[in-house]
Design an enzyme around this catalytic site. Structure first.
Site, PDB file in Angstrom:
ATOM      1  CE1 TYR A 100      -2.992  -3.008   0.302  1.00 31.61           C
ATOM      2  CE2 TYR A 100      -4.582  -1.066   1.390  1.00 31.61           C
ATOM      3  CZ  TYR A 100      -4.291  -2.598   0.819  1.00 31.61           C
ATOM      4  OH  TYR A 100      -5.493  -3.334   0.621  1.00 31.61           O
TER       5      TYR A 100
ATOM      6  CE  LYS B 197       0.936 -16.835  -2.996  1.00 38.06           C
ATOM      7  NZ  LYS B 197       0.749 -18.231  -2.960  1.00 38.06           N
TER       8      LYS B 197
ATOM      9  CG  ASP C 162      -2.089 -19.507  -1.698  1.00 41.47           C
ATOM     10  OD1 ASP C 162      -1.637 -19.850  -0.428  1.00 41.47           O
ATOM     11  OD2 ASP C 162      -1.833 -19.995  -2.637  1.00 41.47           O
TER      12      ASP C 162
ATOM     13  CG  ASP D  70      -7.950  -4.450   2.377  1.00 38.24           C
ATOM     14  OD1 ASP D  70      -8.892  -4.484   2.939  1.00 38.24           O
ATOM     15  OD2 ASP D  70      -7.670  -3.541   1.430  1.00 38.24           O
TER      16      ASP D  70
ATOM     17  CG  ASP E 123     -13.497  -6.882   2.673  1.00 42.28           C
ATOM     18  OD1 ASP E 123     -13.175  -6.184   3.635  1.00 42.28           O
ATOM     19  OD2 ASP E 123     -13.913  -6.396   1.457  1.00 42.28           O
TER      20      ASP E 123
HETATM   21  C1  LIG Z   1      -7.795   2.164   1.867  1.00 43.26           C
HETATM   22  C2  LIG Z   1      -8.868   1.273   1.787  1.00 43.26           C
HETATM   23  C3  LIG Z   1     -10.007   1.751   1.144  1.00 43.26           C
HETATM   24  C4  LIG Z   1      -8.420   0.037   1.832  1.00 43.26           C
HETATM   25  C5  LIG Z   1      -9.409  -0.974   2.466  1.00 43.26           C
HETATM   26  O1  LIG Z   1     -10.006  -1.835   1.677  1.00 43.26           O
HETATM   27  C6  LIG Z   1      -9.235  -1.353   3.846  1.00 43.26           C
HETATM   28  O2  LIG Z   1      -8.394  -0.480   4.642  1.00 43.26           O
HETATM   29  O3  LIG Z   1     -10.134  -2.018   4.264  1.00 43.26           O
HETATM   30 MG   LIG Z   2     -10.946  -3.463   2.891  1.00 39.74          MG
END
Ligand SMILES: CC(C)CC(=O)C(=O)O
Ligand SMILES: [Mg+2]
Ligand SMILES: NC(=O)C1=CN([C@@H]2O[C@H](COP(=O)(O)OP(=O)(O)OC[C@H]3O[C@@H](n4cnc5c(N)ncnc54)[C@H](O)[C@@H]3O)[C@@H](O)[C@H]2O)C=CC1
Length: 370
Positions: free
Chosen positions: A142, A193, A226, A250, A254
């Protein structure tokens, strides 16, 4: 009574809607519990760009730096797709994380009993789920340089992102994960990884050495990231604390969010190192989800991730443990009563909008605090 300063950055899309529900809780705590919160508010993301051409102003950065804690909503949206890359909405969030040195992002994924049916997995796979993802937040791809798109002059372009990790960055995030594991299931799974990335090789070495030197009482496992994603949806309850880099963290968080029923459920705390003199750490509390442009302005967003992020703020920035526990219990009770926003709706439940969900949680919080 001591003042507790909070800097609110609602941002874009559903950010202002969900932050509104936290503001009600802050007002209640000030009026009824003498909590002493002093709030200020700024602009971040697309709303900041529209106001002054930057995704966060220097003045608001200074306020974020001075506050005891920052509460962050969400940024981004299609209306800013064409703005220059350096001032895109997400750049404001990245600047906050980087400039405040918030290197440790704690992303708990807890499946509330009432929501086991809302998960995309079978209820028995997620019932009782309690994972903590510890994501490195100020390094990796990032932020690594170079980060460029170059015209090669032959009709081709070349895009470069750079994954960089130094030893100290891995050591300090590993230490956070081991410390937290000691307060929970005492097990850390480190994901990288190392089979294809040099940063993965170093990550694995440094986590192993940190473990050996200071945390050999904690159980440590290593997994390729993975395979880790696969295991998260195959048998998520095998995990206690997962420690991983910025990008994998990140993505995996999710994935973990959907185990709990919805991205609208997952809070997070982004923490810096404790100040050697005061012991206080810079901190920002932000839901895992984004600005959800598809539902923004409709009054249907789930405010639980934002409210649970405020509960983390009470716990980590102000040591208000009883209040944090009550707020989290209030969320659980409201879910038990079958009150649901659209994203976690189930047969026989009562569907409510953002403000009704916030009101229900506040009423429950108030009853628990009495
Ligand atoms: C810079 C963000 C939009 C990146 C992201 O998806 C997060 O940090 O959850
Ligand atoms: Mg995110
Ligand atoms: N921390 C932040 O501010 C983040 C910002 N973003 C930005 O947000 C924008 C949208 O990104 P997406 O990929 O669509 O991710 P998103 O997280 O905004 O939405 C993904 C899906 O989850 C749903 N969702 C998210 N939060 C919800 C909530 N509280 N209640 C109910 N449903 C919810 C959305 O409606 C959508 O269908 C982009 O500009 C992206 O860069 C993305 C992730 C994090």
């Amino acid at each position: 009574m001591a003042q507790r300063t909070l800097f609110l950055l609602p941002g874009d899309g559903i950010g202002p809607e969900t932050m509104g529900e936290v503001r009600k809780i802050i007002d209640y705590m000030n009026a009824e519990q003498d909590a002493g919160f002093v709030t200020d508010e700024g602009l971040v993301g697309g709303s900041a760009y529209d106001a002054h051409g930057a995704s966060i102003s220097d003045a608001d950065m200074a306020k974020a730096t001075d506050a005891d804690a920052v509460l962050f909503g969400a940024v981004g949206g299609p209306q800013w797709d064409a703005v220059p890359y350096d001032v895109r909405p997400e750049a404001g969030l990245l600047r906050l994380r980087k400039d405040l040195e918030l290197f440790a992002n704690l992303r708990p994924a807890i499946c509330y009993p009432a929501l086991a049916q809302a998960s995309s997995l079978k209820p028995e796979l997620v019932e009782g789920l309690d994972i903590l993802i510890v994501r490195e937040l100020t390094g990796g791809v990032y932020f690594g340089e170079p980060k460029t798109i170059t015209d090669l002059g032959n009709g081709q372009k070349r895009a470069i992102d750079t994954q960089v990790y130094d030893t100290y960055e891995i050591e300090r995030i590993a230490a956070v994960a081991f410390e937290l594991a000691r307060t929970r299931g005492n097990t850390v799974c480190s994901m990288e990884k190392r089979n294809v990335m040099k940063s993965g090789v170093l990550w694995n070495q440094v986590v192993t050495e940190t473990h050996k030197a200071q945390y050999s009482d904690v159980k440590l496992e290593h997994m390729l990231a993975d395979a880790g994603g696969m295991q998260l949806v195959r048998a998520p309850k095998q995990f206690d604390v997962i420690v991983t880099d910025n990008l994998f963290g990140d993505m995996l968080s999710d994935v973990a969010a959907m185990l709990t029923g919805s991205l609208g459920m997952l809070p997070s705390a982004s923490l810096g190192a404790p100040d050697p003199k005061t012991g206080k750490r810079k901190a920002m509390y932000e839901p895992v989800h984004g600005s959800a442009p598809d539902i923004a302005g409709k009054g249907i967003a789930n405010p639980i991730a934002m409210i649970a992020s405020f509960a983390m703020c009470l716990r980590y920035s102000f040591n208000m443990i009883e209040e944090a526990n009550n707020l989290e219990k209030a969320i659980a009770n409201v879910l038990d009563k079958g009150i649901r926003t659209a994203d976690i709706m189930a047969d026989g439940a009562t569907r409510v909008g953002t403000t009704q969900m916030g009101d229900a949680i506040l009423a429950e919080f108030s009853a628990l605090s009495a």
